[in-house]
Design a protein around this motif. Structure first.
Motif, PDB file in Angstrom:
ATOM      1  N   ILE A  56      78.729  40.637  -1.025  1.00  0.00           N
ATOM      2  CA  ILE A  56      78.024  41.125  -2.214  1.00  0.00           C
ATOM      3  C   ILE A  56      76.695  40.389  -2.374  1.00  0.00           C
ATOM      4  CG2 ILE A  56      78.104  41.187  -4.760  1.00  0.00           C
ATOM      5  CD1 ILE A  56      79.790  43.336  -3.409  1.00  0.00           C
ATOM      6  N   ALA A  57      76.714  39.071  -2.169  1.00  0.00           N
ATOM      7  CA  ALA A  57      75.482  38.276  -2.297  1.00  0.00           C
ATOM      8  C   ALA A  57      74.444  38.738  -1.272  1.00  0.00           C
ATOM      9  CB  ALA A  57      75.798  36.803  -2.129  1.00  0.00           C
ATOM     10  N   LYS A  58      74.872  38.992  -0.037  1.00  0.00           N
ATOM     11  CA  LYS A  58      73.939  39.446   1.013  1.00  0.00           C
ATOM     12  C   LYS A  58      73.341  40.801   0.652  1.00  0.00           C
ATOM     13  CE  LYS A  58      76.076  37.328   5.096  1.00  0.00           C
ATOM     14  NZ  LYS A  58      76.747  37.670   6.358  1.00  0.00           N
ATOM     15  N   ILE A  59      74.189  41.732   0.234  1.00  0.00           N
ATOM     16  CA  ILE A  59      73.701  43.067  -0.100  1.00  0.00           C
ATOM     17  C   ILE A  59      72.760  43.020  -1.294  1.00  0.00           C
ATOM     18  CG2 ILE A  59      74.353  45.356  -0.917  1.00  0.00           C
ATOM     19  CD1 ILE A  59      76.928  45.078   0.762  1.00  0.00           C
ATOM     20  N   ASN A  60      73.125  42.274  -2.332  1.00  0.00           N
ATOM     21  CA  ASN A  60      72.272  42.209  -3.517  1.00  0.00           C
ATOM     22  C   ASN A  60      70.941  41.519  -3.211  1.00  0.00           C
ATOM     23  OD1 ASN A  60      73.747  43.689  -5.412  1.00  0.00           O
ATOM     24  ND2 ASN A  60      75.085  41.958  -5.793  1.00  0.00           N
ATOM     25  N   ALA A  61      70.955  40.510  -2.337  1.00  0.00           N
ATOM     26  CA  ALA A  61      69.705  39.865  -1.933  1.00  0.00           C
ATOM     27  C   ALA A  61      68.811  40.853  -1.194  1.00  0.00           C
ATOM     28  CB  ALA A  61      69.990  38.635  -1.067  1.00  0.00           C
ATOM     29  N   PHE A  62      69.422  41.637  -0.307  1.00  0.00           N
ATOM     30  CA  PHE A  62      68.673  42.657   0.417  1.00  0.00           C
ATOM     31  C   PHE A  62      68.069  43.676  -0.539  1.00  0.00           C
ATOM     32  CE2 PHE A  62      68.725  46.983   2.161  1.00  0.00           C
ATOM     33  CZ  PHE A  62      67.825  46.838   3.209  1.00  0.00           C
ATOM     34  N   LEU A  63      68.860  44.153  -1.479  1.00  0.00           N
ATOM     35  CA  LEU A  63      68.381  45.151  -2.436  1.00  0.00           C
ATOM     36  C   LEU A  63      67.280  44.591  -3.341  1.00  0.00           C
ATOM     37  CD1 LEU A  63      71.772  46.835  -3.401  1.00  0.00           C
ATOM     38  CD2 LEU A  63      69.954  47.784  -1.955  1.00  0.00           C
TER      39      LEU A  63
END
Length: 66
Positions: A56-63
């Protein structure tokens, strides 16, 4: 959009297909199948042995940077 563990993978992919590689990296190669699209991120992570909070942290950072 902010991703949470209880969101369905299909919902996330419908909103932004650019996050598909994050799911492919964790071994979830059947993103188009009905059961995969209806799983929550947390459920998919449990099945694939992945830390849901980390994903979740990786995806939210990407977004946030997109």
């Amino acid at each position: 959009m902010t991703i949470t563990k209880d969101m369905k993978i299909g919902e996330i992919l419908d909103a932004n297909m650019e996050v598909a590689p994050f799911f492919l990296e964790m071994g979830m190669h059947c993103l188009g199948c009905p059961s995969a699209r209806s799983e929550s991120v947390e459920q998919a992570c449990m099945v694939h042995g992945v830390d849901a909070d980390e994903l979740i942290a990786k995806i939210n950072a990407f977004l946030a940077n997109a």
